[in-house]
Scaffold this active site. Structure first.
Site, PDB file in Angstrom:
ATOM      1  CD  GLU A   1      -6.579  74.155  60.185  1.00 51.73           C
ATOM      2  OE1 GLU A   1      -6.437  73.939  58.979  1.00 51.73           O
ATOM      3  OE2 GLU A   1      -7.474  74.889  60.650  1.00 51.73           O
TER       4      GLU A   1
ATOM      5  NE  ARG B   1      -9.291  71.050  23.491  1.00 53.64           N
ATOM      6  CZ  ARG B   1      -8.117  71.574  23.152  1.00 53.64           C
ATOM      7  NH1 ARG B   1      -7.963  72.209  22.015  1.00 53.64           N
ATOM      8  NH2 ARG B   1      -7.080  71.453  23.949  1.00 53.64           N
TER       9      ARG B   1
ATOM     10  CG  ASP C   1      -3.980  76.753  59.043  1.00 49.69           C
ATOM     11  OD1 ASP C   1      -3.687  76.554  57.851  1.00 49.69           O
ATOM     12  OD2 ASP C   1      -4.826  77.595  59.410  1.00 49.69           O
TER      13      ASP C   1
ATOM     14  CE  LYS D   1      -7.411  75.095  49.771  1.00 48.74           C
ATOM     15  NZ  LYS D   1      -6.392  76.056  50.258  1.00 48.74           N
TER      16      LYS D   1
END
Length: 279
Positions: free
Chosen positions: A196, A96, A218, A131
């Site tokens: 940014e 697994r 951005d 992320k």
């Protein structure tokens, strides 16, 4: 990196096995030997073979792994990526964890390869982000590279990225950039600085101040991105981020940006279907 991966594998075994795999221990004789094959069930890009080998050998050094398909290879249903031989108890207890890692990594590599292909013929490279799944960042960023993408910073420690909140809390762009440069000098750090910008006023301010290595545009539209790239004129690396989909990816690339960062590579990916069956 290797130390973090070792810790991840140890933690994964601890949460899965606990005080013992009682199903396996109660039904399979300790001395029983066998083989299992990793069967691919979906088109994609294979990733995680090298980590799978670590999983098997860390659990049971006597397990033998025969690899038929290497990381980065495009696979199809019916392909056999590897065959593992050893104690049946070991095969069942590692199955697994190996599949969890390989399905996730292969899904990321597959999505990344699709994005990379969408950018063919341009100078733009696709970047990952932070992320990521907590604890699995190293594996997920490894999968992005296997798929042909480029790693952005690994974490908060290997690059300075002045985002909107940093700029706002610092009291503006000039204070943020000056603070970053002074910090690197005081600490003896050789870190790239990226900032940014959210609009053309901020971009003009950055161009006036200088002192950065890359400018992130951005949530700019493709049209505004083209204008911004012309304004920057190759003086700094450029990165597009925010609101970019697979369908609009090439529109941004054709503006001439160096990088496009895509959080979806790691936060919204579907695992590649595969199974580990006795043979």
């Amino acid at each position: 990196m290797n130390e973090l991966i070792d810790k991840l594998i140890d933690l994964a075994f601890a949460e899965d096995i606990g005080d013992g795999d009682h199903t396996t221990l109660s039904s399979i004789p300790q001395a029983a030997m066998g083989k299992s094959k990793l069967l691919i069930k979906e088109n994609g890009v294979l990733a995680g073979i090298e980590i799978a080998k670590e999983v098997f050998h860390r659990f049971d050094p006597e397990m033998k792994v025969e690899v038929f398909i290497e990381d980065g290879t495009e696979v199809k249903p019916g392909d056999i990526a590897m065959v593992v031989e050893g104690k049946v108890q070991s095969l069942l207890q590692t199955e697994r964890l190996m599949l969890n890692i390989m399905q996730r990594m292969s899904g990321i590599a597959t999505m990344t390869r699709n994005y990379v292909r969408q950018l063919e013929g341009t100078q733009t490279r696709v970047l990952d982000t932070r992320k990521t799944t907590p604890g699995m960042r190293m594996l997920e960023k490894m999968a992005v590279k296997i798929g042909g993408g480029v790693n952005h910073r690994i974490g908060l420690f290997d690059m300075i990225l002045l985002k909107d909140n940093h700029v706002d809390f610092a009291g503006g762009i000039e204070k943020a950039i000056t603070g970053a440069k002074n910090y690197c000098k005081e600490k003896g750090k050789d870190l790239k600085i990226e900032i940014e910008v959210r609009n053309f006023n901020e971009l003009e301010e950055v161009l006036r101040i200088g002192g950065v290595d890359r400018i992130m545009l951005d949530n700019f539209t493709p049209e505004d991105t083209c204008k911004a790239v012309q304004m920057i004129g190759g003086r700094y690396e450029t990165e597009s981020s925010g609101g970019i989909t697979f369908d609009t990816l090439r529109d941004y690339a054709e503006c001439g940006v160096d990088f496009i960062s895509v959080g979806a590579l790691t936060h919204s990916v579907k695992g590649l279907d595969m199974s580990f069956k006795a043979c």
